[in-house]
Design an enzyme around this catalytic site. Structure first.
Site, PDB file in Angstrom:
ATOM      1  N   GLY A 131     -41.993 -32.693 -24.416  1.00 34.73           N
ATOM      2  CA  GLY A 131     -42.732 -31.545 -24.937  1.00 34.73           C
ATOM      3  C   GLY A 131     -41.959 -30.256 -24.828  1.00 34.73           C
ATOM      4  O   GLY A 131     -42.510 -29.210 -24.478  1.00 34.73           O
ATOM      5  N   ASN A 133     -40.342 -28.455 -27.177  1.00 35.65           N
ATOM      6  CA  ASN A 133     -40.091 -27.616 -28.355  1.00 35.65           C
ATOM      7  C   ASN A 133     -40.779 -26.262 -28.291  1.00 35.65           C
ATOM      8  O   ASN A 133     -40.548 -25.406 -29.138  1.00 35.65           O
ATOM      9  CB  ASN A 133     -40.476 -28.355 -29.646  1.00 35.65           C
ATOM     10  CG  ASN A 133     -41.911 -28.829 -29.641  1.00 35.65           C
ATOM     11  OD1 ASN A 133     -42.709 -28.406 -28.801  1.00 35.65           O
ATOM     12  ND2 ASN A 133     -42.241 -29.722 -30.553  1.00 35.65           N
ATOM     13  N   SER A 134     -41.635 -26.044 -27.278  1.00 37.22           N
ATOM     14  CA  SER A 134     -42.308 -24.749 -27.143  1.00 37.22           C
ATOM     15  C   SER A 134     -42.791 -24.572 -25.714  1.00 37.22           C
ATOM     16  O   SER A 134     -42.719 -25.498 -24.895  1.00 37.22           O
ATOM     17  CB  SER A 134     -43.494 -24.655 -28.115  1.00 37.22           C
ATOM     18  OG  SER A 134     -44.466 -25.638 -27.801  1.00 37.22           O
ATOM     19  N   GLY A 135     -43.298 -23.369 -25.422  1.00 36.81           N
ATOM     20  CA  GLY A 135     -43.943 -23.123 -24.140  1.00 36.81           C
ATOM     21  C   GLY A 135     -43.039 -23.303 -22.942  1.00 36.81           C
ATOM     22  O   GLY A 135     -41.831 -23.072 -22.989  1.00 36.81           O
ATOM     23  N   GLY A 137     -42.140 -26.005 -21.547  1.00 34.01           N
ATOM     24  CA  GLY A 137     -41.168 -27.078 -21.744  1.00 34.01           C
ATOM     25  C   GLY A 137     -39.888 -26.551 -22.350  1.00 34.01           C
ATOM     26  O   GLY A 137     -38.783 -26.912 -21.923  1.00 34.01           O
ATOM     27  N   SER A 260     -51.941 -29.591 -13.101  1.00 38.72           N
ATOM     28  CA  SER A 260     -52.684 -28.340 -13.241  1.00 38.72           C
ATOM     29  C   SER A 260     -53.670 -28.214 -12.096  1.00 38.72           C
ATOM     30  O   SER A 260     -54.128 -29.216 -11.532  1.00 38.72           O
ATOM     31  CB  SER A 260     -53.438 -28.317 -14.575  1.00 38.72           C
ATOM     32  OG  SER A 260     -54.369 -27.254 -14.612  1.00 38.72           O
ATOM     33  N   TYR A 293     -59.197 -33.512 -19.968  1.00 31.55           N
ATOM     34  CA  TYR A 293     -57.955 -32.863 -19.540  1.00 31.55           C
ATOM     35  C   TYR A 293     -57.865 -32.833 -18.020  1.00 31.55           C
ATOM     36  O   TYR A 293     -56.826 -33.186 -17.435  1.00 31.55           O
ATOM     37  CB  TYR A 293     -57.895 -31.444 -20.107  1.00 31.55           C
ATOM     38  CG  TYR A 293     -56.663 -30.678 -19.704  1.00 31.55           C
ATOM     39  CD1 TYR A 293     -55.440 -30.916 -20.327  1.00 31.55           C
ATOM     40  CD2 TYR A 293     -56.719 -29.713 -18.694  1.00 31.55           C
ATOM     41  CE1 TYR A 293     -54.301 -30.212 -19.957  1.00 31.55           C
ATOM     42  CE2 TYR A 293     -55.590 -29.004 -18.326  1.00 31.55           C
ATOM     43  CZ  TYR A 293     -54.390 -29.254 -18.958  1.00 31.55           C
ATOM     44  OH  TYR A 293     -53.261 -28.565 -18.582  1.00 31.55           O
TER      45      TYR A 293
END
EC number: 1.1.1.-
Length: 414
Positions: A131, A133-135, A137, A260, A293
């Protein structure tokens, strides 16, 4: 200055700003001194605070120190091809006051990933980030790539992954970074990624299980499991299973599982204390996105702890981390209510670089070598929920995960 930004520094005044006419310098041994150009004199003490300081750690990756013909120390940034008399470590000075020891932790919630890697050289190390590709990560992958590591972005959307690779290469054209397809919602894709990685014949020193989905409407994957559970837990579980032989051969190696704080607000056991599969992969009528989640994040901590118990004797450690509260990222995009909530909370949240710090700390901190089975928040160890500490639940979840994969892939599960 581009070089300072690369090093993780900003070209801005610090909290102990110097008076006009003063300059901060360093000796080749790392001691800070202050030059008063008006009176043409130097001194060790800061002209305002009276403190003595020294720079912390080694030079950033790609920097070299030299001395000119006048005996003054200068610094060469080989990456950006520039020379400066300003020590790039000046943003990381520490007080020289041995008579007043401090118990303040080294890093905290405001620390960035680049600050943690300041002075580190990861040339020869291989890092996989799911993951990415953004954020956080992406920031995790970028931070390691800018410090010499060979970084593989494991992503479902290859168009966005290729854009992420280009963004990193724009910051440093010599970065060793690539993207490989990984769809955690499809066990066959996980298998294909592992095969592609092994075909490279490279070691694996750090595996960051970062990818996650949040607030999706109820759906089943092609493997017949609730999507949040498979993407956030089972896909990563299978990925580690397939790569554990490479991790062990590359030891010391580290696995970081991004969990989280929301893991604290749920349980995956029934009223008798037994693992309840219907809570992990619920039917449409029993599904609530937030609860799904939270349960997947509890699985993350349980998995990380059990992985450490099993692989630490072979030199592979695992830790779970909480990246930060309500960070603005694409993880919220599935429902407008969450988008609104994240937007309103944005002024009070961490930046993506700060959000990546705890992941990078657990992946790179020398003081954590050989240590695992822990949960970190703001670069500091803290206790997870009582449910997350249950070894029995962790073992049962491990066995269930193996069975779910075996039932779907049979003898080809690897």
């Amino acid at each position: 200055m581009a070089a300072l930004r690369y090093a993780g520094l900003d070209d801005t005044d610090s909290e102990d700003e110097l008076p006009p006419g003063w300059e901060e310098r360093t000796t080749k041994d790392g001691w800070v001194y202050y030059a008063n150009h008006t009176e043409e004199k130097t001194q060790w003490e800061h002209p305002k605070t009276g403190k003595r300081k020294r720079v912390a750690g080694d030079l950033p990756y790609g920097w070299e120190q030299g001395t000119d013909e006048n005996g003054q120390v200068f610094f060469v940034d080989h990456i950006n091809k520039r020379t400066t008399y300003l020590d790039p470590r000046l943003a990381f000075t520490v007080d020289d006051n041995p008579t007043k020891p401090t118990t303040r932790q080294r890093y905290d919630g405001s620390t960035t990933a680049l600050e943690i890697l300041q002075g580190r050289d990861f040339t020869g190390k291989v890092v996989v980030v799911t993951g990415a590709n953004s954020g956080i990560g992406f920031e995790t992958a970028k931070s390691f790539a800018l410090h010499g590591a060979h970084v593989i972005l494991a992503c479902r959307n290859m168009a966005r992954a290729s854009e992420a690779v280009s963004r990193i290469l724009e910051e440093w054209h010599k970065a060793k970074v690539e993207a490989v397809t990984l769809d955690l919602a499809l066990l066959r894709s996980v298998q294909h990624f592992a095969e592609a990685f092994k075909a490279k014949n490279v070691p694996l020193h750090v595996l960051v299980c970062n990818a996650a989905t949040f607030a999706l409407p109820w759906s089943l994957t092609k493997d017949g499991l609730e999507t949040t559970f498979q993407v956030n837990h089972l896909g990563h579980f299978y990925l580690v299973q397939l790569l554990q032989d490479v991790l062990c051969r590359s030891a010391p190696a580290r696995v970081i599982v991004v969990s989280s704080e929301s893991h604290r607000f749920t349980d995956i056991n029934d009223s008798l204390g037994k693992l309840d599969f219907s809570r992990l992969s619920p039917t449409k009528n029993d599904y609530w996105a937030m609860l799904a989640y939270n349960r997947s994040k509890l699985c993350n901590v349980l998995f990380s702890n059990e992985l450490h118990r099993r692989l630490s004797p072979r030199g592979v450690t695992s830790n779970a981390v909480h990246p930060g509260n309500m960070m603005y990222s694409n993880i919220h995009r599935s429902w407008w209510v969450y988008t609104l909530l994240f937007t309103l909370a944005r002024p009070f949240t961490k930046s993506m670089q700060q959000g990546a710090a705890t992941t990078v700390y657990c992946a790179a901190a020398p003081e954590l070598e050989g240590l695992g089975g822990m949960y970190f928040n703001n670069c500091c160890r803290c206790m997870p929920s009582p449910e997350a500490q249950s070894e029995e639940t962790a073992r049962t979840l491990w066995a269930l995960s193996e069975r779910l994969i075996q039932e779907r892939l049979g003898s080809q599960s690897g």
